[in-house]
Design a protein around this motif. Structure first.
Motif, short mmCIF file in Angstrom:
data_model
loop_
_atom_site.label_atom_id
_atom_site.label_comp_id
_atom_site.label_asym_id
_atom_site.label_seq_id
_atom_site.Cartn_x
_atom_site.Cartn_y
_atom_site.Cartn_z
N ARG A 60 -50.14 5.04 32.68
CA ARG A 60 -49.07 4.07 32.94
C ARG A 60 -48.48 3.48 31.68
O ARG A 60 -47.27 3.28 31.57
CB ARG A 60 -49.60 2.96 33.85
N SER A 61 -49.34 3.16 30.71
CA SER A 61 -48.83 2.48 29.51
C SER A 61 -48.37 3.49 28.47
O SER A 61 -48.87 4.62 28.40
CB SER A 61 -49.92 1.59 28.91
N ASP A 62 -47.43 3.07 27.64
CA ASP A 62 -46.94 3.92 26.56
C ASP A 62 -48.06 4.25 25.57
O ASP A 62 -48.13 5.36 25.04
CB ASP A 62 -45.78 3.24 25.83
N GLU A 63 -48.94 3.27 25.34
CA GLU A 63 -50.05 3.49 24.40
C GLU A 63 -50.99 4.58 24.92
O GLU A 63 -51.40 5.47 24.16
CB GLU A 63 -50.83 2.19 24.21
N LYS A 65 -50.25 6.95 27.05
CA LYS A 65 -49.53 8.22 27.01
C LYS A 65 -49.58 8.83 25.62
O LYS A 65 -49.78 10.04 25.45
CB LYS A 65 -48.07 8.02 27.46
#
Length: 290
Positions: A60-63, A65
């Motif tokens: 879910r989070s950009d980090e 990913k």
């Protein structure tokens, strides 16, 4: 025909069958279901145990990913993404979210996308809308979209899946037959006429072993589950042997508690999930090479 001639033909058929299996490349994926390790540690352990990739839901989070993308490159691992229908949304909203999520996932260029599609509370036409929408988007990308046989989805039973195949003959599936073993309360055999009609539509396998009263045996290495393991193995080999392409994919998907039974009053698992997955991977490899 003389008995000796029949014997030679039988030996030739067996030889051809085993050679066909030997020529297949089987890629194994580890599930991150239940994983509590940091992503880098999880990927390192996956690589060390001989897997070719992982099967995961999109973080879910950009980090998260970014860590996944960097880790896949670092350990030279492939990815197969899970995607699914949100059954908690109204039909039209759920369909729109499904399409948007699939389009984003496909930008990652996964090996395949494994979809938990539709709902067993929806009509065939509603579930078919998800399949048709997903098929159109996936075809545009050139990346295979497969629909998992799963409780709670359109494919919750063997007859329901056959009904969908009749409505949409192009349907491609991920077979997790452990679900059907418990839904139908029996070890479905390779010779089952309903199952035989489904097998040509299988492009991927979740190699979890179920039984008549549950979707997961407590430990596939335990002798009391020998027959259940053999029944699943016969089905998996039949699929791989007859798969028309050179490469087949399998995700080992023994899950954590509560799929994995626990000691009463402690919630301590009675077996090791990771060991079960590695065990079944190596057992499949052994059967394919015997």
């Amino acid at each position: 025909m003389h008995q000796f001639s029949r014997l030679l033909l039988a030996i030739a058929f067996i030889s051809i069958s085993f050679n066909s299996i030997a020529q297949k490349q089987v890629l194994f994926f580890q599930t991150d279901w239940g994983n509590e390790l940091p992503m880098d540690d999880f990927l390192a352990k996956t690589k060390a145990d001989g897997y070719d990739g992982i099967e995961v839901w999109m973080p879910r989070s950009d980090e998260a990913k970014q860590k996944l993308k960097e880790g896949l490159e670092k350990y030279d691992l492939k990815v197969l993404f899970l995607h699914g229908t949100n059954k908690g949304l109204p039909f039209e909203e759920s369909l729109k979210a499904y399409e948007e999520g699939l389009r984003y996932i496909l930008t990652w260029k996964p090996v395949k996308v494994n979809s938990h599609t539709g709902s067993d509370f929806w009509t065939l036409e509603q579930n078919l809308a998800f399949i048709k929408a997903g098929q159109k988007i996936a075809q545009e990308s050139g990346i295979p979209l497969i629909h998992e046989t799963h409780r709670g989805r359109f494919s919750n039973t063997l007859p329901a899946t056959l009904e969908m195949i009749e409505a949409f003959p192009e349907l491609r599936l991920n077979l997790d037959i452990s679900h059907w073993m418990v839904v139908h309360e029996k070890l479905i055999q390779k010779q089952d006429p309903f199952l035989k009609s489904v097998l040509p539509h299988i492009d991927h396998i979740h190699s979890r072993v179920g039984f008549a009263e549950g979707p997961q045996v407590n430990n596939p290495a335990a002798p009391e589950w020998k027959h259940a393991v053999e029944v699943h193995m016969e089905i998996w080999k039949e699929i791989i042997l007859n798969f028309p392409e050179d490469t087949f994919t399998i995700t080992t998907e023994f899950g954590p508690p509560p799929y994995l039974p626990t000691v009463p009053f402690s919630n301590v698992p009675i077996a090791d999930q990771w060991e079960a997955n590695v065990y079944i991977m190596n057992l499949i490899k052994k059967h394919l090479n015997d």
